[in-house]
Motif scaffolding. Structure first.
Motif, PDB file in Angstrom:
ATOM      1  N   GLY A  10       0.801  -1.211   0.000  1.00 21.01           N
ATOM      2  CA  GLY A  10       0.000   0.000   0.000  1.00 21.01           C
ATOM      3  C   GLY A  10       0.830   1.255   0.000  1.00 21.01           C
ATOM      4  N   LEU A  11       0.120   2.347   0.172  1.00 19.73           N
ATOM      5  CA  LEU A  11       0.730   3.673   0.213  1.00 19.73           C
ATOM      6  C   LEU A  11       0.779   4.137   1.659  1.00 19.73           C
ATOM      7  CD1 LEU A  11       1.706   6.282  -1.211  1.00 19.73           C
ATOM      8  CD2 LEU A  11      -0.703   6.949  -1.390  1.00 19.73           C
ATOM      9  N   VAL A  12       1.961   4.501   2.111  1.00 23.99           N
ATOM     10  CA  VAL A  12       2.171   4.903   3.500  1.00 23.99           C
ATOM     11  C   VAL A  12       2.969   6.207   3.519  1.00 23.99           C
ATOM     12  CG1 VAL A  12       3.083   4.184   5.733  1.00 23.99           C
ATOM     13  CG2 VAL A  12       2.285   2.466   4.125  1.00 23.99           C
ATOM     14  N   GLN A  13       2.670   7.032   4.483  1.00 26.75           N
ATOM     15  CA  GLN A  13       3.456   8.253   4.624  1.00 26.75           C
ATOM     16  C   GLN A  13       4.792   7.950   5.281  1.00 26.75           C
ATOM     17  OE1 GLN A  13       1.060  11.159   6.749  1.00 26.75           O
ATOM     18  NE2 GLN A  13       0.433  12.080   4.798  1.00 26.75           N
ATOM     19  N   TRP A  36      12.858 -12.010   2.788  1.00 32.15           N
ATOM     20  CA  TRP A  36      12.184 -10.912   2.109  1.00 32.15           C
ATOM     21  C   TRP A  36      13.212 -10.165   1.280  1.00 32.15           C
ATOM     22  CZ3 TRP A  36       7.027  -9.957   1.917  1.00 32.15           C
ATOM     23  CH2 TRP A  36       6.209 -10.545   2.886  1.00 32.15           C
ATOM     24  N   PHE A  37      12.842  -9.858   0.062  1.00 29.04           N
ATOM     25  CA  PHE A  37      13.655  -9.071  -0.847  1.00 29.04           C
ATOM     26  C   PHE A  37      12.779  -7.950  -1.391  1.00 29.04           C
ATOM     27  CE2 PHE A  37      17.458 -11.728  -1.413  1.00 29.04           C
ATOM     28  CZ  PHE A  37      17.049 -12.879  -0.771  1.00 29.04           C
ATOM     29  N   ARG A  38      13.417  -6.968  -1.988  1.00 30.55           N
ATOM     30  CA  ARG A  38      12.667  -5.878  -2.599  1.00 30.55           C
ATOM     31  C   ARG A  38      13.354  -5.416  -3.869  1.00 30.55           C
ATOM     32  NH1 ARG A  38      13.615  -1.114   1.978  1.00 30.55           N
ATOM     33  NH2 ARG A  38      15.833  -0.699   1.513  1.00 30.55           N
ATOM     34  N   GLN A  39      12.574  -4.794  -4.718  1.00 33.76           N
ATOM     35  CA  GLN A  39      13.115  -4.276  -5.972  1.00 33.76           C
ATOM     36  C   GLN A  39      12.447  -2.955  -6.291  1.00 33.76           C
ATOM     37  OE1 GLN A  39      12.963  -7.020  -9.276  1.00 33.76           O
ATOM     38  NE2 GLN A  39      14.513  -5.854 -10.415  1.00 33.76           N
ATOM     39  N   ALA A  40      13.251  -1.923  -6.336  1.00 30.77           N
ATOM     40  CA  ALA A  40      12.768  -0.605  -6.691  1.00 30.77           C
ATOM     41  C   ALA A  40      12.852  -0.431  -8.199  1.00 30.77           C
ATOM     42  CB  ALA A  40      13.598   0.461  -5.982  1.00 30.77           C
ATOM     43  N   PRO A  41      12.090   0.471  -8.767  1.00 35.94           N
ATOM     44  CA  PRO A  41      12.124   0.684 -10.219  1.00 35.94           C
ATOM     45  C   PRO A  41      13.523   1.000 -10.704  1.00 35.94           C
ATOM     46  CG  PRO A  41      10.263   1.823  -9.244  1.00 35.94           C
ATOM     47  CD  PRO A  41      11.071   1.306  -8.099  1.00 35.94           C
ATOM     48  N   SER A  88      11.156   7.136   2.136  1.00 36.29           N
ATOM     49  CA  SER A  88      10.835   7.107   0.712  1.00 36.29           C
ATOM     50  C   SER A  88      11.692   6.076  -0.024  1.00 36.29           C
ATOM     51  CB  SER A  88      11.016   8.491   0.110  1.00 36.29           C
ATOM     52  OG  SER A  88      12.339   8.961   0.319  1.00 36.29           O
ATOM     53  N   GLU A  89      12.904   5.855   0.458  1.00 36.88           N
ATOM     54  CA  GLU A  89      13.789   4.893  -0.206  1.00 36.88           C
ATOM     55  C   GLU A  89      13.379   3.445   0.049  1.00 36.88           C
ATOM     56  OE1 GLU A  89      14.730   7.470   1.765  1.00 36.88           O
ATOM     57  OE2 GLU A  89      16.472   6.908   3.007  1.00 36.88           O
ATOM     58  N   ASP A  90      12.377   3.219   0.887  1.00 40.08           N
ATOM     59  CA  ASP A  90      11.830   1.873   1.074  1.00 40.08           C
ATOM     60  C   ASP A  90      10.802   1.533   0.004  1.00 40.08           C
ATOM     61  OD1 ASP A  90      11.849   2.541   4.600  1.00 40.08           O
ATOM     62  OD2 ASP A  90      13.294   1.310   3.482  1.00 40.08           O
ATOM     63  N   THR A  91      10.449   2.489  -0.823  1.00 35.42           N
ATOM     64  CA  THR A  91       9.499   2.244  -1.892  1.00 35.42           C
ATOM     65  C   THR A  91      10.039   1.189  -2.849  1.00 35.42           C
ATOM     66  OG1 THR A  91       8.542   4.465  -1.793  1.00 35.42           O
ATOM     67  CG2 THR A  91       8.327   3.267  -3.882  1.00 35.42           C
ATOM     68  N   THR A 117       4.535  -7.584  -3.802  1.00 35.63           N
ATOM     69  CA  THR A 117       3.517  -6.628  -3.402  1.00 35.63           C
ATOM     70  C   THR A 117       4.172  -5.249  -3.322  1.00 35.63           C
ATOM     71  OG1 THR A 117       1.752  -6.188  -1.797  1.00 35.63           O
ATOM     72  CG2 THR A 117       3.846  -6.963  -0.907  1.00 35.63           C
ATOM     73  N   GLN A 118       3.466  -4.244  -3.812  1.00 35.21           N
ATOM     74  CA  GLN A 118       4.046  -2.906  -3.910  1.00 35.21           C
ATOM     75  C   GLN A 118       3.863  -2.135  -2.610  1.00 35.21           C
ATOM     76  OE1 GLN A 118       5.836  -1.570  -6.444  1.00 35.21           O
ATOM     77  NE2 GLN A 118       6.134   0.282  -5.199  1.00 35.21           N
ATOM     78  N   VAL A 119       4.955  -1.546  -2.159  1.00 36.19           N
ATOM     79  CA  VAL A 119       4.923  -0.635  -1.020  1.00 36.19           C
ATOM     80  C   VAL A 119       5.447   0.710  -1.513  1.00 36.19           C
ATOM     81  CG1 VAL A 119       5.888  -0.101   1.240  1.00 36.19           C
ATOM     82  CG2 VAL A 119       5.228  -2.464   0.673  1.00 36.19           C
ATOM     83  N   THR A 120       4.644   1.739  -1.326  1.00 39.17           N
ATOM     84  CA  THR A 120       5.023   3.082  -1.730  1.00 39.17           C
ATOM     85  C   THR A 120       4.995   3.983  -0.514  1.00 39.17           C
ATOM     86  OG1 THR A 120       4.083   2.726  -3.936  1.00 39.17           O
ATOM     87  CG2 THR A 120       4.500   5.003  -3.262  1.00 39.17           C
ATOM     88  N   VAL A 121       6.112   4.656  -0.271  1.00 43.17           N
ATOM     89  CA  VAL A 121       6.223   5.552   0.868  1.00 43.17           C
ATOM     90  C   VAL A 121       6.302   6.977   0.338  1.00 43.17           C
ATOM     91  CG1 VAL A 121       7.522   6.139   2.940  1.00 43.17           C
ATOM     92  CG2 VAL A 121       7.466   3.764   2.132  1.00 43.17           C
ATOM     93  N   SER A 122       5.353   7.779   0.752  1.00 45.36           N
ATOM     94  CA  SER A 122       5.310   9.168   0.287  1.00 45.36           C
ATOM     95  C   SER A 122       6.006  10.064   1.301  1.00 45.36           C
ATOM     96  CB  SER A 122       3.863   9.618   0.095  1.00 45.36           C
ATOM     97  OG  SER A 122       3.177   9.593   1.327  1.00 45.36           O
ATOM     98  N   SER A 123       6.764  11.011   0.780  1.00 48.25           N
ATOM     99  CA  SER A 123       7.517  11.911   1.671  1.00 48.25           C
ATOM    100  C   SER A 123       6.774  13.215   1.887  1.00 48.25           C
ATOM    101  CB  SER A 123       8.895  12.175   1.086  1.00 48.25           C
ATOM    102  OG  SER A 123       8.763  12.688  -0.209  1.00 48.25           O
TER     103      SER A 123
END
Length: 123
Positions: A10-13, A36-41, A88-91, A117-123
């Motif tokens: 989800g989208l989190v502040q 757990w792994f992650r991949q940013a664009p 924000s860099e956790d997005t 699963t997408q995680v988006t952190v808004s700054s």
């Protein structure tokens, strides 16, 4: 057929928290280390955290240490990633993975992967 299904991200502040879960089926969960792994664009897949079969040993990437917590419930065939103080860099898209060999930072040691699963952190 082995399936790893991550919960919805989800989208989190920035500064907020989010908990991901990953439900496993088609394998003897207690026999697998989980990661757990992650991949940013535009970036490669990055290790986040890993936990051994019993949950007694854990690894974290330096970038998340002190903020993220990995845990597992073998009775529920589920691994969790609690993410606090999000930046924000956790997005990224977050993936859980299962290894029949060992818990490690190396993606190549993992046999099965979730769909992400997408995680988006808004700054």
């Amino acid at each position: 057929q082995v399936q790893l299904v991550e919960s919805r991200g989800g989208l989190v502040q920035a500064g907020g928290s989010l908990r991901l879960s990953c439900a496993a089926s088609g394998l003897t969960f207690a026999n697998y280390a989980m990661g757990w792994f992650r991949q940013a664009p535009g970036k490669g897949r990055e290790f986040v955290a890993a936990i051994n079969r019993s949950g007694s040993s854990i690894l974290y990437a330096d970038s998340v240490k002190g903020r993220f917590t990995i845990s597992r419930d073998n009775a529920k065939n589920t691994v969790y990633l609690q993410m606090n103080s999000l930046k924000s860099e956790d997005t990224a898209a977050y993936y859980c993975a299962a290894s029949g060999i060992y818990y490690s930072r190396n993606a190549a040691t993992y046999d099965y992967w979730g769909q992400g699963t997408q995680v988006t952190v808004s700054s």
